[in-house]
Design an enzyme around this catalytic site. Structure first.
Site, PDB file in Angstrom:
ATOM      1  N   GLY A   1       0.811  -1.226   0.000  1.00 42.24           N
ATOM      2  CA  GLY A   1       0.000   0.000   0.000  1.00 42.24           C
ATOM      3  C   GLY A   1       0.834   1.261   0.000  1.00 42.24           C
TER       4      GLY A   1
ATOM      5  N   THR B   1       2.783   2.300   3.311  1.00 43.11           N
ATOM      6  CA  THR B   1       4.046   1.583   3.514  1.00 43.11           C
ATOM      7  C   THR B   1       5.169   2.249   2.739  1.00 43.11           C
ATOM      8  OG1 THR B   1       2.820  -0.453   3.821  1.00 43.11           O
ATOM      9  CG2 THR B   1       5.165  -0.673   3.315  1.00 43.11           C
TER      10      THR B   1
ATOM     11  N   LYS C   1      -5.656   5.112  11.694  1.00 42.62           N
ATOM     12  CA  LYS C   1      -6.974   5.721  11.723  1.00 42.62           C
ATOM     13  C   LYS C   1      -7.692   5.419  10.404  1.00 42.62           C
ATOM     14  CE  LYS C   1      -7.728  10.146  10.425  1.00 42.62           C
ATOM     15  NZ  LYS C   1      -7.686  10.459   9.000  1.00 42.62           N
TER      16      LYS C   1
ATOM     17  N   LYS D   1       4.418  14.759  14.561  1.00 46.37           N
ATOM     18  CA  LYS D   1       4.995  16.015  14.074  1.00 46.37           C
ATOM     19  C   LYS D   1       5.768  16.688  15.211  1.00 46.37           C
ATOM     20  CE  LYS D   1       1.071  16.830  10.912  1.00 46.37           C
ATOM     21  NZ  LYS D   1       1.620  16.585   9.596  1.00 46.37           N
TER      22      LYS D   1
ATOM     23  N   HIS E   1      -7.149  14.170  14.562  1.00 47.87           N
ATOM     24  CA  HIS E   1      -6.057  15.151  14.470  1.00 47.87           C
ATOM     25  C   HIS E   1      -6.341  16.446  15.236  1.00 47.87           C
ATOM     26  CE1 HIS E   1      -4.647  12.337  11.651  1.00 47.87           C
ATOM     27  NE2 HIS E   1      -5.168  12.837  10.553  1.00 47.87           N
TER      28      HIS E   1
HETATM   29  C1  BG6 Z   1      -5.108  12.324   7.020  1.00 51.08           C
HETATM   30  C2  BG6 Z   1      -6.417  12.602   6.357  1.00 51.08           C
HETATM   31  O1  BG6 Z   1      -5.294  11.574   8.186  1.00 51.08           O
HETATM   32  O2  BG6 Z   1      -4.476  13.562   7.344  1.00 51.08           O
HETATM   33  C3  BG6 Z   1      -6.205  13.439   5.107  1.00 51.08           C
HETATM   34  O3  BG6 Z   1      -7.056  11.385   6.011  1.00 51.08           O
HETATM   35  C4  BG6 Z   1      -5.442  14.703   5.437  1.00 51.08           C
HETATM   36  O4  BG6 Z   1      -7.447  13.759   4.497  1.00 51.08           O
HETATM   37  C5  BG6 Z   1      -4.183  14.378   6.225  1.00 51.08           C
HETATM   38  O5  BG6 Z   1      -5.098  15.341   4.211  1.00 51.08           O
HETATM   39  C6  BG6 Z   1      -3.514  15.632   6.732  1.00 51.08           C
HETATM   40  O6  BG6 Z   1      -2.266  15.298   7.273  1.00 51.08           O
HETATM   41  P1  BG6 Z   1      -1.009  16.230   7.069  1.00 51.08           P
HETATM   42  O7  BG6 Z   1       0.071  15.586   7.855  1.00 51.08           O
HETATM   43  O8  BG6 Z   1      -0.744  16.273   5.590  1.00 51.08           O
HETATM   44  O9  BG6 Z   1      -1.417  17.565   7.586  1.00 51.08           O
END
Ligand code: BG6
Length: 514
Positions: A37, A40, A174, A208, A266
């Site tokens: 995938g 990975t 998730k 992060k 998030h």
């Molecule tokens: C993912 C979501 O978990 O987080 C996405 O499924 C989103 O839709 C992404 O774009 C955002 O993560 P980052 O690290 O790019 O801000």
């Protein structure tokens, strides 16, 4: 996650990934379900390569890739090597590095093994056991509908039992459930097989640096914490604005939407980092308990405090963007939201009366993830009668991405004979203070899981509590989509989002401000 403070280093210090002074993780096999995938190849393998380069993996570490796709180890390895080389040619890649270090890559490549297996077949899962002599971490990089059944199968196949120092852990990606009921059911299912301490529910935002830095900033310094309460804070804004649309992910996004995709996971993690009480220590249980206490103080969201929108055609960064409804895998009459804004009330002593406004959306005019803490105005306007009385209030902005750091907005005397104040910014930027190494944000999370540190992972009660807060909105939205607004791609969101703050006499921090 471990904290150390290097007071002897000069202003620019080199930071290993994870923290300097870390030891290699104990020997184990990382079993990746979903080895073929995207996750990975884009994130897990680059993160492992970085950990190998930092000397943080044990000589006996192995990676067993499992997927349904026919193939062998050589083919899998070559495909991954090609992807790693592609990163060196794409400056916009999630993992851009000018060159792949041959030593670190061959260290990883030698430890890769591919097994074609159907993980809905108990015998095939059981057969994996023969390749796992000792400790193992099972990484479920598979669609969420397989989480429960795959964990059940690992249990039935006897692969989750631990003995002595030998550990067996499971990392679950998730989305963990799609509402309160399904999250509870999934938690029950995995907890009937595994002990809570064996489960690592991942949220990549916690990988992060800038998100972890919120804890360092709040609890490693004295100057912020006294102000961090309703006496001084007017309100808090948490924004995750994206310029990308749903791209090729329509089939996933259509039943999911912005709320489920971003908020209880998030955005709630950012909220927790900003608003939780100081934990007594940085042990996993203490930190997760502090988060739980915060989440329990969140009033279930009144659907009238929630706004949803969907993007139509528009222009983002000078590029024409098709409407969400015209994306592959999306219904022409879709009512899935690509934008959500919410107001949270926190009923505890620290935050009572301080609203937290959350917003996230796709195909917006600006890309920025940040937390804006807006302070109250000084109690007495001694500069009354001058323009200074109209100065904006102090703001502290935690810049998560693309800017990384901290910005403080404050008034300063403009040079000259008059007492005239100007609005200025004080900025800390990661790249100015540290020599940043390319990383994908999964390094710390993988290392922590391999070393058994669950501080940055979600406990069952954290997951359930976040869903509890958003559940009234999900339920109301399932009844009728009459309130769905449309915004053109490239805008800052639907008009209702501005109205949500305007009715409290407030406004969103502009998306184009740096
Ligand atoms: C993912 C979501 O978990 O987080 C996405 O499924 C989103 O839709 C992404 O774009 C955002 O993560 P980052 O690290 O790019 O801000």
């Amino acid at each position: 996650m471990s904290f150390s403070r290097d007071i002897s280093s000069p202003a620019r210090s080199r930071h290993a990934i994870p923290p300097s002074g870390s030891h290699p993780a104990p020997p184990c096999t990382l079993v990746i379900f979903g080895a073929r995938g995207d996750l990975t190849k884009r994130l897990l393998i680059p993160a492992l390569y970085n950990l190998a380069g930092s000397g943080l993996l044990d000589a006996q570490f192995r990676i067993l890739g499992v997927d349904r796709t026919p193939g062998d180890t050589a083919g899998w390895r070559d495909g991954l090597a090609a992807t790693m080389q592609e990163f060196t040619r794409d400056r916009n890649a999630e993992f851009y590095t000018p060159q792949i270090d041959p030593g670190a890559w061959s260290w990883i490549a030698e430890r890769l093994e591919y097994v074609q297996a159907d993980f809905s077949d108990l015998e095939q899962v059981r057969a994996l056991g023969a390749r796992l002599p000792g400790s193992a971490v099972f990484y479920l990089a598979v669609p969420s509908r397989f989480f429960g059944s795959l964990v059940a199968m690992l249990g039935q196949a006897g692969l989750t039992s631990e003995q002595g120092d030998m550990f067996r852990r499971v990392v679950i990606e998730k989305p963990f459930g799609s509402d309160l009921a399904t999250a509870r059911a999934l938690n029950q299912q995995v907890l009937s097989v595994l002990d809570e301490r064996q489960i690592y529910r991942i949220d990549h935002f916690l990988g992060k640096e800038t998100v972890q830095n919120i804890l360092a900033m709040r609890f490693g310094n004295l100057i912020f914490e006294p102000l961090w309460r309703n006496e001084y804070v007017d309100h808090v804004q948490i924004t995750a604005a994206e310029t990308i649309g749903v791209e090729q992910r329509g089939a996933f996004y259509e039943p999911t939407g912005a709320l489920r995709d971003m908020v209880p996971n998030h955005l709630f993690q950012l909220f927790a980092m900003v608003a939780m009480e100081p934990p007594a220590s940085f042990s996993a249980e203490t930190v997760r308990t502090a988060k739980e206490q915060l989440f329990e103080s969140v009033r279930p969201i009144d659907p009238r405090d929630a706004v949803r929108g969907q993007y139509g055609t528009g222009v983002v960064a000078d590029r024409p963007v098709a409407a969400y409804r015209d994306s592959a895998g999306v219904a022409k009459d879709s009512v899935t939201e690509t934008y959500v804004a919410l107001k949270l009330h926190v009923d505890n002593w620290r935050w009572s009366g301080v609203p937290f406004y959350l917003r996230t959306g796709k195909s917006l005019g600006g890309r920025r993830t940040e937390v804006v803490v807006q302070f109250k105005k000084p109690p007495v306007a001694i500069f009354r009668g001058t323009e200074t009385a109209a100065l904006p209030p102090n703001r502290m902005i935690v810049n998560i991405q693309p800017a990384q750091g901290l910005t403080i907005e404050m008034g300063a005397k403009r040079p000259g004979p008059a007492m005239d104040l100007a609005d200025v910014q004080v900025r800390f930027r990661y790249e100015d203070a540290f020599d940043l190494q390319p990383n994908v944000g999964y390094e710390t999370l993988l290392y922590d899981c391999l070393t058994g540190d669950a501080t940055l992972f979600q406990r069952a009660d954290n997951i359930n509590a976040a869903w509890t807060a958003v559940d009234p909105v999900l339920q109301a939205w399932a009844q009728s989509a009459q309130d769905l607004e449309f915004y053109p791609a490239g805008a800052t969101g639907p008009a209702g989002a501005d109205a949500l703050l305007a009715r409290d006499g407030r406004a969103w921090y502009p998306l184009d401000q740096t």
